[in-house]
Design a protein around this motif. Structure first.
Motif, short mmCIF file in Angstrom:
data_model
loop_
_atom_site.label_atom_id
_atom_site.label_comp_id
_atom_site.label_asym_id
_atom_site.label_seq_id
_atom_site.Cartn_x
_atom_site.Cartn_y
_atom_site.Cartn_z
N GLU A 107 71.98 -9.56 43.09
CA GLU A 107 71.12 -8.74 42.26
C GLU A 107 71.99 -7.99 41.26
O GLU A 107 72.90 -7.25 41.65
CB GLU A 107 70.30 -7.77 43.11
N LEU A 108 71.70 -8.20 39.99
CA LEU A 108 72.47 -7.59 38.92
C LEU A 108 71.71 -6.38 38.38
O LEU A 108 70.60 -6.52 37.88
CB LEU A 108 72.73 -8.60 37.80
N TYR A 109 72.32 -5.22 38.51
CA TYR A 109 71.75 -3.98 37.99
C TYR A 109 72.31 -3.74 36.60
O TYR A 109 73.54 -3.67 36.42
CB TYR A 109 72.09 -2.81 38.90
N LEU A 110 71.42 -3.62 35.62
CA LEU A 110 71.83 -3.61 34.22
C LEU A 110 71.40 -2.35 33.50
O LEU A 110 70.37 -1.75 33.80
CB LEU A 110 71.18 -4.79 33.48
N HIS A 111 72.21 -1.96 32.52
CA HIS A 111 71.82 -0.96 31.54
C HIS A 111 71.26 -1.66 30.31
O HIS A 111 71.52 -2.83 30.06
CB HIS A 111 73.03 -0.10 31.14
N ASP A 112 70.49 -0.93 29.53
CA ASP A 112 69.96 -1.49 28.28
C ASP A 112 71.05 -1.61 27.22
O ASP A 112 70.93 -2.40 26.29
CB ASP A 112 68.83 -0.61 27.75
N THR A 113 72.08 -0.80 27.36
CA THR A 113 73.21 -0.83 26.42
C THR A 113 74.50 -1.03 27.21
O THR A 113 74.46 -1.33 28.41
CB THR A 113 73.27 0.47 25.61
N ASN A 114 75.61 -0.86 26.55
CA ASN A 114 76.89 -1.12 27.19
C ASN A 114 77.12 -0.25 28.43
O ASN A 114 76.70 0.91 28.47
CB ASN A 114 78.03 -0.88 26.20
N CYS A 115 77.79 -0.83 29.43
CA CYS A 115 78.16 -0.08 30.63
C CYS A 115 79.66 0.19 30.61
O CYS A 115 80.41 -0.44 29.86
CB CYS A 115 77.76 -0.85 31.89
N ILE A 116 80.11 1.11 31.45
CA ILE A 116 81.53 1.48 31.46
C ILE A 116 82.37 0.50 32.28
O ILE A 116 83.60 0.53 32.24
CB ILE A 116 81.74 2.91 31.99
N GLY A 117 81.72 -0.35 33.03
CA GLY A 117 82.41 -1.34 33.86
C GLY A 117 81.42 -1.99 34.79
O GLY A 117 80.21 -1.71 34.73
N THR A 118 81.91 -2.86 35.66
CA THR A 118 81.05 -3.56 36.61
C THR A 118 81.63 -3.43 38.02
O THR A 118 82.82 -3.68 38.24
CB THR A 118 80.92 -5.04 36.25
N VAL A 119 80.78 -3.03 38.95
CA VAL A 119 81.17 -2.93 40.36
C VAL A 119 80.49 -4.06 41.12
O VAL A 119 79.27 -4.20 41.09
CB VAL A 119 80.78 -1.58 40.96
N CYS A 120 81.29 -4.88 41.80
CA CYS A 120 80.79 -5.96 42.64
C CYS A 120 80.75 -5.48 44.09
O CYS A 120 81.75 -4.94 44.58
CB CYS A 120 81.69 -7.19 42.53
N LEU A 121 79.63 -5.68 44.76
CA LEU A 121 79.45 -5.19 46.12
C LEU A 121 79.27 -6.33 47.12
O LEU A 121 78.49 -7.26 46.87
CB LEU A 121 78.22 -4.28 46.19
#
Length: 241
Positions: free
Chosen positions: A16-30
């Motif tokens: 499940e990919l949790y997304l912002h509408d605009t740029n994010c500061i990074g990506t955390v994989c769980l």
């Protein structure tokens, strides 16, 4: 916004990919825990994923093939961990505002095992830090201590005498590290995965490299790590930037 994304053809090869509408500061994989067994699943990390999203990260909450699934093979969980991280390249092509230049891999318990194990693998994604929360780092010790009621033997389809090469392949303590930073966070009241296992791992790895770090938490049990309202989560937040 949340999207279900497949990274393979098997039922459990999705995340499940949790997304912002605009740029994010990074990506955390769980990677969730549960001693690699069904019915434990990625929903253990739902609240944590939402909190990380609120901090400005995109979150890739990963499911993987587990003990108890039809035609389970011993390599399945390892192959899925690698595939799921590499899938970020395809995700970036579809959702170009996902930031894969600041990637953290975080796992709890058996998922912590996978997170730290990945630091010995050749990935197609650059990972800034691998973080294990109460991780299982030596499968041989875990087997002899009957961790998870025999889950290690079920995972590898045998014992260390039968398949020493599988225990070598799957145990982070046995493998050569990559150059990415790794962090172990472990509670001193853990009744499922003793903190002394993480201390033994840390002492061994620090003889060869300074990339490994250990944080011992007082009055912290095994399941505190999936409580996004706990002080434990504050420690995690302070180590992903």
């Amino acid at each position: 916004m949340k999207k279900l994304i497949k990274y393979g053809n098997e039922n459990s090869q999705y995340g499940e990919l949790y997304l912002h509408d605009t740029n994010c500061i990074g990506t955390v994989c769980l990677f969730h825990g549960g001693f690699w067994t069904m019915p434990h699943d990625l929903h253990q990390f739902d609240n944590v994923a939402h909190e990380l999203l609120n901090l400005g990260f995109c979150v890739w909450n990963i499911e993987y093939r587990r003990i108890g699934e039809t035609n389970h093979k011993w390599r399945d969980v390892f192959d899925d961990a690698t595939k799921a991280i590499n899938e970020l390249n395809n995700i970036k092509n579809i959702y170009n505002h996902v930031n894969i230049n600041n990637v953290f891999v975080v796992g709890h318990s058996a998922g912590g095992h996978l997170a730290i194990w990945l630091n010995s693998q050749d990935l197609k994604i650059d990972v800034k830090k691998f973080i294990g929360l109460s991780p299982i780092l030596d499968l041989e010790i875990a087997y002899y201590k009957n961790a998870g009621d025999g889950s290690v033997e079920k995972l590898l389809h045998g014992n260390p005498n039968e398949f020493p090469e599988r225990y070598l392949f799957g145990s982070p303590i046995k493998l050569k590290r990559k150059n990415s930073s790794e962090l172990i966070i472990h509670g001193n009241m853990d009744d499922y995965v003793p903190i002394k296992w993480s201390k033994l791992y840390h002492e061994k790895i620090r003889k060869f490299t300074d990339i490994s770090h250990l944080i011992e938490l007082e009055a912290c049990g095994h399941m505190d790590f999936i409580d996004s309202k706990s002080n434990v989560f504050d420690v995690l937040k302070s180590n992903i930037r």
